[in-house]
Enzyme design. Structure first.
Site, PDB file in Angstrom:
ATOM      1  N   ASN A   9       0.865  -1.180   0.000  1.00  0.00           N
ATOM      2  CA  ASN A   9       0.000   0.000   0.000  1.00  0.00           C
ATOM      3  C   ASN A   9       0.904   1.233   0.000  1.00  0.00           C
ATOM      4  OD1 ASN A   9      -1.816   2.043   0.412  1.00  0.00           O
ATOM      5  ND2 ASN A   9      -2.422   1.419   2.476  1.00  0.00           N
ATOM      6  N   TRP A  10       0.975   1.875  -1.138  1.00  0.00           N
ATOM      7  CA  TRP A  10       1.881   3.027  -1.267  1.00  0.00           C
ATOM      8  C   TRP A  10       1.327   4.299  -0.638  1.00  0.00           C
ATOM      9  CZ3 TRP A  10       4.071   2.875  -6.983  1.00  0.00           C
ATOM     10  CH2 TRP A  10       5.004   1.830  -7.068  1.00  0.00           C
ATOM     11  N   LYS A  11       0.058   4.292  -0.275  1.00  0.00           N
ATOM     12  CA  LYS A  11      -0.588   5.494   0.284  1.00  0.00           C
ATOM     13  C   LYS A  11      -0.362   6.678  -0.674  1.00  0.00           C
ATOM     14  CE  LYS A  11      -0.016   3.332   4.698  1.00  0.00           C
ATOM     15  NZ  LYS A  11       0.119   3.419   6.144  1.00  0.00           N
ATOM     16  N   HIS A  96      -9.457   1.806   5.082  1.00  0.00           N
ATOM     17  CA  HIS A  96      -8.161   1.895   5.756  1.00  0.00           C
ATOM     18  C   HIS A  96      -8.297   2.871   6.925  1.00  0.00           C
ATOM     19  CE1 HIS A  96      -3.964   2.798   6.535  1.00  0.00           C
ATOM     20  NE2 HIS A  96      -3.673   1.673   5.899  1.00  0.00           N
ATOM     21  N   GLU A  98      -6.558   5.211   7.891  1.00  0.00           N
ATOM     22  CA  GLU A  98      -6.280   6.615   7.541  1.00  0.00           C
ATOM     23  C   GLU A  98      -7.506   7.255   6.883  1.00  0.00           C
ATOM     24  OE1 GLU A  98      -2.719   5.702   5.399  1.00  0.00           O
ATOM     25  OE2 GLU A  98      -1.747   5.189   7.297  1.00  0.00           O
ATOM     26  N   GLU A 166      -5.451  -4.488  10.664  1.00  0.00           N
ATOM     27  CA  GLU A 166      -4.376  -3.517  10.833  1.00  0.00           C
ATOM     28  C   GLU A 166      -4.573  -2.758  12.140  1.00  0.00           C
ATOM     29  OE1 GLU A 166      -2.426  -2.453   6.826  1.00  0.00           O
ATOM     30  OE2 GLU A 166      -4.043  -1.043   7.158  1.00  0.00           O
ATOM     31  N   GLY A 172       2.896   2.274  10.637  1.00  0.00           N
ATOM     32  CA  GLY A 172       3.927   3.296  10.457  1.00  0.00           C
ATOM     33  C   GLY A 172       4.683   3.640  11.734  1.00  0.00           C
ATOM     34  N   SER A 204       3.522  -2.216  10.173  1.00  0.00           N
ATOM     35  CA  SER A 204       4.978  -2.380  10.340  1.00  0.00           C
ATOM     36  C   SER A 204       5.485  -3.762   9.919  1.00  0.00           C
ATOM     37  CB  SER A 204       5.392  -2.051  11.773  1.00  0.00           C
ATOM     38  OG  SER A 204       5.118  -0.690  12.063  1.00  0.00           O
ATOM     39  N   GLY A 225       2.871  -1.103   4.135  1.00  0.00           N
ATOM     40  CA  GLY A 225       3.093   0.286   3.752  1.00  0.00           C
ATOM     41  C   GLY A 225       4.550   0.535   3.431  1.00  0.00           C
TER      42      GLY A 225
END
Ligand code: 13P
Length: 242
Positions: A9-11, A96, A98, A166, A172, A204, A225
């Protein structure tokens, strides 16, 4: 070995040029390490919308990070499932933490998007997970049970969805849930949904912990990530750091 689904997941990272650079590095690394990558590992990249066209017809799955729950029409700023299908997208990350935290995505919205994805034949990767506060208060399973019930309402065939556990406190932060915690919650997710559902762990994940996490009985993959942003590190995830 069991089947694993590993998605980077590159965000909101990488412009066009950086994506092209990654793809060219990845191709080289992939050819050099092909023997070490088990055929049962399915993998993909969830890139920003603007880069998805570059991922079409590659060796990995092209994954979106979000989409609209509407088919088409007057929804300024939105991107529909059919637009993504044209680009070869076969999976979408939904709910997600975020998006839940910064864009007010509720379980209700995640549910609409999940049903839209199934209708459009795109595999939704539905994210669930507790915050640090909830974790410390011992509320993890209650939180997850509610997220599952509401986000997956109306889902009949669980072979059509992927669930990603998650824990928000592990995203992160460099703090991974121990393999035991991750296994315990993933097994809880399975009990509350279906035996056949694919369950990923995210938070992570790195080359140094992927092998232990993936060897857990109820973990069928990873949503990664930071460690998916560089081709060499992404390849190490796919070889399980061999
Ligand atoms: P990190 O692997 O950077 O912790 O991010 C996890 C994540 O949010 C994947 O969706």
């Amino acid at each position: 070995m069991k089947k694993l689904v590993i998605i980077g997941n590159w965000k909101m990272n990488k412009n066009l040029h950086e994506t092209q650079e990654f793809l060219s590095d990845f191709e080289k690394e992939y050819l050099n390490n092909k023997r070490k990558i088990n055929k049962k590992i399915e993998f993909g990249i969830a890139a920003p919308f603007t880069n998805l066209f570059l991922l079409k017809d590659k060796i990995f799955k092209s994954v979106a990070q979000n989409f609209s729950n509407f088919d088409s029409g007057a929804y300024t700023g939105e991107v529909s499932a059919s637009m993504l299908k044209d680009l070869g997208v076969s999976m979408v990350v939904l709910g997600h933490s975020e998006r839940r935290q910064y864009f007010n995505e509720t379980n209700e919205v995640v549910n609409k998007k999940t049903l839209q994805a199934i209708k459009e034949n795109i595999t939704p990767i539905v994210c669930v997970g507790e915050t640090l506060e909830e974790y410390e208060a011992g509320q993890t399973k209650d939180v997850i049970a509610k997220q599952l019930k509401e986000s997956l309402a109306g889902v009949e065939d669980f072979s059509k969805v992927i669930i990603a556990y998650e824990p928000v406190w592990a995203i992160g932060t460099g703090k991974t849930a121990t393999a035991e915690i991750a296994q315990d919650i993933c097994s809880f997710i399975r009990e509350n949904t279906s035996k056949k559902v694919v369950i990923q762990y995210g938070g992570s994940v790195s080359p140094s912990n992927i092998e232990e996490l993936m060897s857990q009985k109820d973990i069928n993959g990873a949503l990664v990530g930071g460690a998916s942003l560089k081709a060499d590190s992404f390849i190490k995830l796919l070889t399980l750091n061999k």
